[in-house]
Design an enzyme around this catalytic site. Sequence first.
Site, PDB file in Angstrom:
ATOM      1  N   PRO A   2       0.829  -1.212   0.000  1.00 36.30           N
ATOM      2  CA  PRO A   2       0.000   0.000   0.000  1.00 36.30           C
ATOM      3  C   PRO A   2       0.862   1.260   0.000  1.00 36.30           C
ATOM      4  CG  PRO A   2      -0.153  -1.151   2.123  1.00 36.30           C
ATOM      5  CD  PRO A   2       0.669  -2.003   1.213  1.00 36.30           C
ATOM      6  N   GLU A   3       0.357   2.315  -0.621  1.00 43.57           N
ATOM      7  CA  GLU A   3       1.086   3.584  -0.618  1.00 43.57           C
ATOM      8  C   GLU A   3       0.586   4.441   0.544  1.00 43.57           C
ATOM      9  OE1 GLU A   3       2.161   5.179  -4.332  1.00 43.57           O
ATOM     10  OE2 GLU A   3       2.079   3.244  -5.333  1.00 43.57           O
ATOM     11  N   LYS A  52       4.556   4.909   5.242  1.00 45.56           N
ATOM     12  CA  LYS A  52       3.842   3.628   5.285  1.00 45.56           C
ATOM     13  C   LYS A  52       3.750   3.084   6.705  1.00 45.56           C
ATOM     14  CE  LYS A  52       5.222   3.000   0.531  1.00 45.56           C
ATOM     15  NZ  LYS A  52       6.003   2.256  -0.468  1.00 45.56           N
ATOM     16  N   ARG A 258      11.328  -2.501  -8.349  1.00 46.37           N
ATOM     17  CA  ARG A 258       9.913  -2.481  -8.726  1.00 46.37           C
ATOM     18  C   ARG A 258       9.805  -2.125 -10.205  1.00 46.37           C
ATOM     19  NH1 ARG A 258       6.668  -1.413  -4.274  1.00 46.37           N
ATOM     20  NH2 ARG A 258       4.935  -1.958  -5.618  1.00 46.37           N
TER      21      ARG A 258
END
Length: 269
Positions: A2-3, A52, A258
């Site tokens: 999640p961001e 986060k 990523r």
Amino acid sequence: MPEGHTIHRLAEDHRELFAGRPVRASSPQGKFSDSAALIDGRELTSAEAHGKHLFLGFGATGWVHIHLGLFGKLGFGDAPAPPPTATVRLRLANPRAYADLRGPTTCALITDGEKAAIHERLGPDPLRAADDGEGAWERISRSRTSVAALLMDQKVIAGVGNVYRAEVLFRHGIDPYRAGRDLTRSEWDAIWSDLVTLMREGVRANRIDTVRPDHLPEAMGRPPRVDDHGGEVYVYRRAAQPCHICGTEIRTADLAARNLFWCPECQRR
Ligand SMILES: [Zn+2]
């Protein structure tokens, strides 16, 4: 993973459902039992996020520090809570609602001092009202590392993940491989203020939308995006599809572990 907007949203949800009243705390999985016993019956006094990291405050008892990592989930439901499954690390419950935390990378009861040390390690967060982009600029403007990698480095800027980094670089026409030190101050200021706007909207809508009104499906007469992330985006997970602005194929490559996405035509600067 999640961001930051998701974690800030989770902080808001905790404030709304649990703040100011005693909560029952338990660890059906057993891994957090001793700490859960310490906060059981106490009042949730605050809930905040930095990047986060989620912090649930229980007054003098300390803070529950949560990092979901890649696999963690936090789910809410209305009371009465069903019997918990054995995978629930932490359940918070009151007469109105419950929250189940599963599979986090971190769930620990920490002191004010330990919490301060975590803030110290993290860069400024576009969603924290007191933060500005200054600290991030100090690091970026001295770095030979690509701006795409710097945006993912939580020590430089906290809360930006793979979607926001790809989208904000597209929105500003910036080549993701450009070195941080080749960014101008005005480019950085524009990126920071755009992240503040986009991520606030992300908290509100609980999803990431980055497409300007002119490029929405209705405006362009194109079909809406179909993706489990939801939201309209320019480049994220659009490899080999045509750019909404110039029609060039969106490219993808591995960067900072990523997948990076960008338009080689629109992002030349
Ligand atoms: Zn393009």
